[in-house]
Scaffold this motif. Structure first.
Motif, PDB file in Angstrom:
ATOM      1  N   THR A 295       5.480   0.946  -9.216  1.00  0.00           N
ATOM      2  CA  THR A 295       4.131   0.834  -9.751  1.00  0.00           C
ATOM      3  C   THR A 295       3.335  -0.166  -8.939  1.00  0.00           C
ATOM      4  O   THR A 295       3.892  -0.964  -8.175  1.00  0.00           O
ATOM      5  N   VAL A 296       2.031  -0.139  -9.119  1.00  0.00           N
ATOM      6  CA  VAL A 296       1.159  -1.090  -8.421  1.00  0.00           C
ATOM      7  C   VAL A 296       1.547  -2.513  -8.774  1.00  0.00           C
ATOM      8  O   VAL A 296       1.640  -3.401  -7.910  1.00  0.00           O
ATOM      9  N   ALA A 297       1.802  -2.763 -10.068  1.00  0.00           N
ATOM     10  CA  ALA A 297       2.145  -4.111 -10.518  1.00  0.00           C
ATOM     11  C   ALA A 297       3.487  -4.565  -9.961  1.00  0.00           C
ATOM     12  O   ALA A 297       3.643  -5.728  -9.566  1.00  0.00           O
ATOM     13  N   GLU A 298       4.478  -3.669  -9.917  1.00  0.00           N
ATOM     14  CA  GLU A 298       5.791  -4.027  -9.377  1.00  0.00           C
ATOM     15  C   GLU A 298       5.683  -4.412  -7.904  1.00  0.00           C
ATOM     16  O   GLU A 298       6.280  -5.405  -7.463  1.00  0.00           O
ATOM     17  N   CYS A 299       4.918  -3.640  -7.149  1.00  0.00           N
ATOM     18  CA  CYS A 299       4.737  -3.948  -5.727  1.00  0.00           C
ATOM     19  C   CYS A 299       4.044  -5.290  -5.541  1.00  0.00           C
ATOM     20  O   CYS A 299       4.481  -6.135  -4.751  1.00  0.00           O
ATOM     21  N   ARG A 300       2.972  -5.485  -6.276  1.00  0.00           N
ATOM     22  CA  ARG A 300       2.166  -6.688  -6.106  1.00  0.00           C
ATOM     23  C   ARG A 300       2.970  -7.939  -6.430  1.00  0.00           C
ATOM     24  O   ARG A 300       2.909  -8.936  -5.704  1.00  0.00           O
ATOM     25  N   SER A 301       3.734  -7.914  -7.530  1.00  0.00           N
ATOM     26  CA  SER A 301       4.521  -9.075  -7.932  1.00  0.00           C
ATOM     27  C   SER A 301       5.586  -9.413  -6.901  1.00  0.00           C
ATOM     28  O   SER A 301       5.748 -10.570  -6.502  1.00  0.00           O
ATOM     29  N   THR A 302       6.311  -8.396  -6.441  1.00  0.00           N
ATOM     30  CA  THR A 302       7.363  -8.625  -5.451  1.00  0.00           C
ATOM     31  C   THR A 302       6.786  -9.117  -4.136  1.00  0.00           C
ATOM     32  O   THR A 302       7.301 -10.061  -3.521  1.00  0.00           O
ATOM     33  N   LEU A 303       5.694  -8.510  -3.692  1.00  0.00           N
ATOM     34  CA  LEU A 303       5.087  -8.892  -2.416  1.00  0.00           C
ATOM     35  C   LEU A 303       4.585 -10.328  -2.436  1.00  0.00           C
ATOM     36  O   LEU A 303       4.800 -11.100  -1.496  1.00  0.00           O
ATOM     37  N   ARG A 304       3.921 -10.695  -3.519  1.00  0.00           N
ATOM     38  CA  ARG A 304       3.328 -12.026  -3.579  1.00  0.00           C
ATOM     39  C   ARG A 304       4.394 -13.112  -3.467  1.00  0.00           C
ATOM     40  O   ARG A 304       4.280 -14.036  -2.665  1.00  0.00           O
ATOM     41  N   SER A 305       5.433 -13.016  -4.277  1.00  0.00           N
ATOM     42  CA  SER A 305       6.454 -14.064  -4.277  1.00  0.00           C
ATOM     43  C   SER A 305       7.244 -14.076  -2.970  1.00  0.00           C
ATOM     44  O   SER A 305       7.523 -15.149  -2.413  1.00  0.00           O
ATOM     45  N   ALA A 306       7.620 -12.897  -2.456  1.00  0.00           N
ATOM     46  CA  ALA A 306       8.425 -12.846  -1.237  1.00  0.00           C
ATOM     47  C   ALA A 306       7.643 -13.325  -0.017  1.00  0.00           C
ATOM     48  O   ALA A 306       8.160 -14.067   0.824  1.00  0.00           O
ATOM     49  N   LEU A 307       6.380 -12.923   0.096  1.00  0.00           N
ATOM     50  CA  LEU A 307       5.563 -13.368   1.229  1.00  0.00           C
ATOM     51  C   LEU A 307       5.269 -14.862   1.146  1.00  0.00           C
ATOM     52  O   LEU A 307       5.331 -15.569   2.161  1.00  0.00           O
ATOM     53  N   ASN A 308       4.945 -15.351  -0.042  1.00  0.00           N
ATOM     54  CA  ASN A 308       4.668 -16.788  -0.184  1.00  0.00           C
ATOM     55  C   ASN A 308       5.861 -17.607   0.279  1.00  0.00           C
ATOM     56  O   ASN A 308       5.711 -18.595   1.008  1.00  0.00           O
ATOM     57  N   TRP A 309       7.045 -17.206  -0.172  1.00  0.00           N
ATOM     58  CA  TRP A 309       8.250 -17.953   0.201  1.00  0.00           C
ATOM     59  C   TRP A 309       8.472 -17.907   1.710  1.00  0.00           C
ATOM     60  O   TRP A 309       8.732 -18.922   2.349  1.00  0.00           O
ATOM     61  N   SER A 310       8.386 -16.716   2.295  1.00  0.00           N
ATOM     62  CA  SER A 310       8.675 -16.555   3.720  1.00  0.00           C
ATOM     63  C   SER A 310       7.680 -17.315   4.592  1.00  0.00           C
ATOM     64  O   SER A 310       8.059 -17.959   5.570  1.00  0.00           O
ATOM     65  N   ILE A 311       6.410 -17.270   4.233  1.00  0.00           N
ATOM     66  CA  ILE A 311       5.391 -17.976   5.010  1.00  0.00           C
ATOM     67  C   ILE A 311       5.625 -19.478   4.952  1.00  0.00           C
ATOM     68  O   ILE A 311       5.533 -20.189   5.964  1.00  0.00           O
ATOM     69  N   THR A 312       5.949 -19.985   3.769  1.00  0.00           N
ATOM     70  CA  THR A 312       6.194 -21.418   3.600  1.00  0.00           C
ATOM     71  C   THR A 312       7.381 -21.886   4.424  1.00  0.00           C
ATOM     72  O   THR A 312       7.340 -22.957   5.041  1.00  0.00           O
TER      73      THR A 312
ATOM     74  N   GLY B 193       1.270 -16.157  12.895  1.00  0.00           N
ATOM     75  CA  GLY B 193      -0.035 -15.699  13.344  1.00  0.00           C
ATOM     76  C   GLY B 193      -0.016 -14.378  14.072  1.00  0.00           C
ATOM     77  O   GLY B 193      -1.028 -13.974  14.661  1.00  0.00           O
ATOM     78  N   ASP B 194       1.110 -13.656  14.044  1.00  0.00           N
ATOM     79  CA  ASP B 194       1.198 -12.369  14.737  1.00  0.00           C
ATOM     80  C   ASP B 194       0.629 -11.225  13.912  1.00  0.00           C
ATOM     81  O   ASP B 194       0.196 -10.202  14.477  1.00  0.00           O
ATOM     82  N   LEU B 195       0.678 -11.353  12.582  1.00  0.00           N
ATOM     83  CA  LEU B 195       0.177 -10.303  11.700  1.00  0.00           C
ATOM     84  C   LEU B 195      -0.690 -10.931  10.613  1.00  0.00           C
ATOM     85  O   LEU B 195      -0.304 -11.957  10.033  1.00  0.00           O
ATOM     86  N   PRO B 196      -1.842 -10.341  10.296  1.00  0.00           N
ATOM     87  CA  PRO B 196      -2.643 -10.838   9.173  1.00  0.00           C
ATOM     88  C   PRO B 196      -1.938 -10.510   7.857  1.00  0.00           C
ATOM     89  O   PRO B 196      -1.348  -9.438   7.700  1.00  0.00           O
ATOM     90  N   ARG B 197      -2.023 -11.429   6.909  1.00  0.00           N
ATOM     91  CA  ARG B 197      -1.337 -11.206   5.641  1.00  0.00           C
ATOM     92  C   ARG B 197      -1.846  -9.952   4.929  1.00  0.00           C
ATOM     93  O   ARG B 197      -1.043  -9.187   4.379  1.00  0.00           O
ATOM     94  N   HIS B 198      -3.155  -9.749   4.959  1.00  0.00           N
ATOM     95  CA  HIS B 198      -3.692  -8.600   4.227  1.00  0.00           C
ATOM     96  C   HIS B 198      -3.171  -7.279   4.800  1.00  0.00           C
ATOM     97  O   HIS B 198      -2.985  -6.293   4.080  1.00  0.00           O
ATOM     98  N   GLU B 199      -2.919  -7.265   6.105  1.00  0.00           N
ATOM     99  CA  GLU B 199      -2.412  -6.047   6.740  1.00  0.00           C
ATOM    100  C   GLU B 199      -0.986  -5.757   6.280  1.00  0.00           C
ATOM    101  O   GLU B 199      -0.630  -4.596   6.005  1.00  0.00           O
ATOM    102  N   VAL B 200      -0.176  -6.820   6.210  1.00  0.00           N
ATOM    103  CA  VAL B 200       1.204  -6.659   5.746  1.00  0.00           C
ATOM    104  C   VAL B 200       1.226  -6.235   4.286  1.00  0.00           C
ATOM    105  O   VAL B 200       1.953  -5.310   3.895  1.00  0.00           O
ATOM    106  N   GLU B 201       0.411  -6.911   3.461  1.00  0.00           N
ATOM    107  CA  GLU B 201       0.379  -6.579   2.038  1.00  0.00           C
ATOM    108  C   GLU B 201      -0.050  -5.132   1.797  1.00  0.00           C
ATOM    109  O   GLU B 201       0.538  -4.420   0.981  1.00  0.00           O
ATOM    110  N   GLN B 202      -1.067  -4.702   2.509  1.00  0.00           N
ATOM    111  CA  GLN B 202      -1.560  -3.337   2.316  1.00  0.00           C
ATOM    112  C   GLN B 202      -0.512  -2.311   2.724  1.00  0.00           C
ATOM    113  O   GLN B 202      -0.266  -1.323   2.010  1.00  0.00           O
ATOM    114  N   ALA B 203       0.125  -2.536   3.876  1.00  0.00           N
ATOM    115  CA  ALA B 203       1.111  -1.573   4.372  1.00  0.00           C
ATOM    116  C   ALA B 203       2.308  -1.489   3.426  1.00  0.00           C
ATOM    117  O   ALA B 203       2.779  -0.386   3.105  1.00  0.00           O
ATOM    118  N   LEU B 204       2.796  -2.632   2.969  1.00  0.00           N
ATOM    119  CA  LEU B 204       3.966  -2.623   2.091  1.00  0.00           C
ATOM    120  C   LEU B 204       3.611  -2.150   0.685  1.00  0.00           C
ATOM    121  O   LEU B 204       4.432  -1.524   0.007  1.00  0.00           O
TER     122      LEU B 204
END
Length: 301
Positions: free
Chosen positions: A275-292, A254-265
């Motif tokens: 590319t936009v797609a490469e960033c989005r794919s990597t971010l989604r899977s890595a953040l989902n795993w870490s949050i879980t 709860g220290d950082l909003p997810r959208h803020e982290v996603e946008q910055a990275l």
């Protein structure tokens, strides 16, 4: 010539000790320590000053090994922590799981590919159940703990507080067999970053905890964003992956909003040339795993 299992297992224990790996006896034909438990400890001999568990009693002393394995055909346990090892345990799906479920080796290979690296070329054991153990040497002065599922499904690690069954040992399921030359490669930095405990914000008076925690998270966000934006060719996706794994902790807490982290990275990754797609794919899977996997760590600290 008659095969003598006691001699073969003694040789296996001495071979491991010659590599600097601390060994202890396991009950014949099993993976369970053969040493007495605390309840049965007579507080004599090596336990005179207090009960010593298998990790404390594991040794590289050939005389002690000779004496122990002269008593019975003990299997060989390697205490990973004192041996300076991190062993990646790649398991197989259980019999009752989906036939389509990936094994630990496939999951780990996919993780390595996403991180931008090959699977480490290192000393490797085929376990009795058909899985694999990858032996890696821990960095000097680093004390890592065991993990279960931290890296991925059916991928565990053994370090301090853990042990593995050495090559040459046999159970009802089969024999532990070395698959390659006995050289353990160093623990890769990217894998170390996943396994190391999450850093904590310094303790402060209760009235300032929330603000200080957010400031610490902001510093981490700035550092990781800079690391991604300045990544060189060949390192960009790996650095984005590692950054997302690291910052996902702060989202979970709860220290950082997810959208803020996603946008910055996302912006940092694109600035580095992804590319936009490469960033989005990597971010989604890595953040989902870490949050879980970090949702309850602060409360348990």
């Amino acid at each position: 010539m008659t095969h003598d299992p006691r001699t073969a297992l003694l040789r296996a224990a001495l071979d491991a000790a010659e590599r600097g790996w601390h060994v202890f006896p396991l009950r014949p034909g099993t993976k369970r320590p053969a040493l007495h438990g605390e309840a049965a400890c007579a507080r004599v001999g090596s336990c005179e000053a207090g009960h010593r568990k298998w990790e404390q009693r594991a040794t590289t002393d050939p005389d002690r090994i000779q004496a122990a394995w002269s008593q019975a055909p003990f299997n060989v346990g390697i205490a990973t922590g004192p041996s300076g090892l991190v062993v990646v345990d790649l398991d197989l799906p259980k019999d009752n799981s989906s036939a389509d479920a990936p094994c630990g080796a496939a999951t780990f290979a996919a993780l390595c590919e996403r991180a931008g690296h090959a699977v480490p070329d290192t000393y490797r054991i085929r376990t009795a159940s058909g899985g694999e153990h990858l032996y890696l040497t821990a960095p000097d002065g680093i004390r890592l703990a065991n993990t279960a599922g931290t890296i991925g499904e059916l991928v565990d690690t053994r370090a301090w507080g853990g042990y593995v069954v050495a090559a040459g040992s046999t159970t009802d399921a089969g024999t532990y067999e070395a698959l390659c030359a006995p050289v353990a490669a160093p623990l890769p930095a990217w894998l170390h970053s996943i396994l190391q405990p999450a850093r904590r914000a310094p303790k402060a008076p209760s009235v300032a905890v929330a603000g200080q925690s957010r400031r610490y998270a902001d510093v981490a966000l700035a550092d990781e964003t800079r690391n991604v934006a300045t990544a060189q060719l060949g390192q960009r996706e790996r650095k984005l992956f590692v950054a997302a794994r690291a910052l996902g902790r702060f989202v979970a807490w709860g220290d950082l909003p997810r959208h803020e982290v996603e946008q910055a990275l996302q912006e940092a990754g694109e600035a580095a040339g992804l590319t936009v797609a490469e960033c989005r794919s990597t971010l989604r899977s890595a953040l989902n795993w870490s949050i879980t996997h970090n949702s309850g760590r602060r409360d348990a600290a």
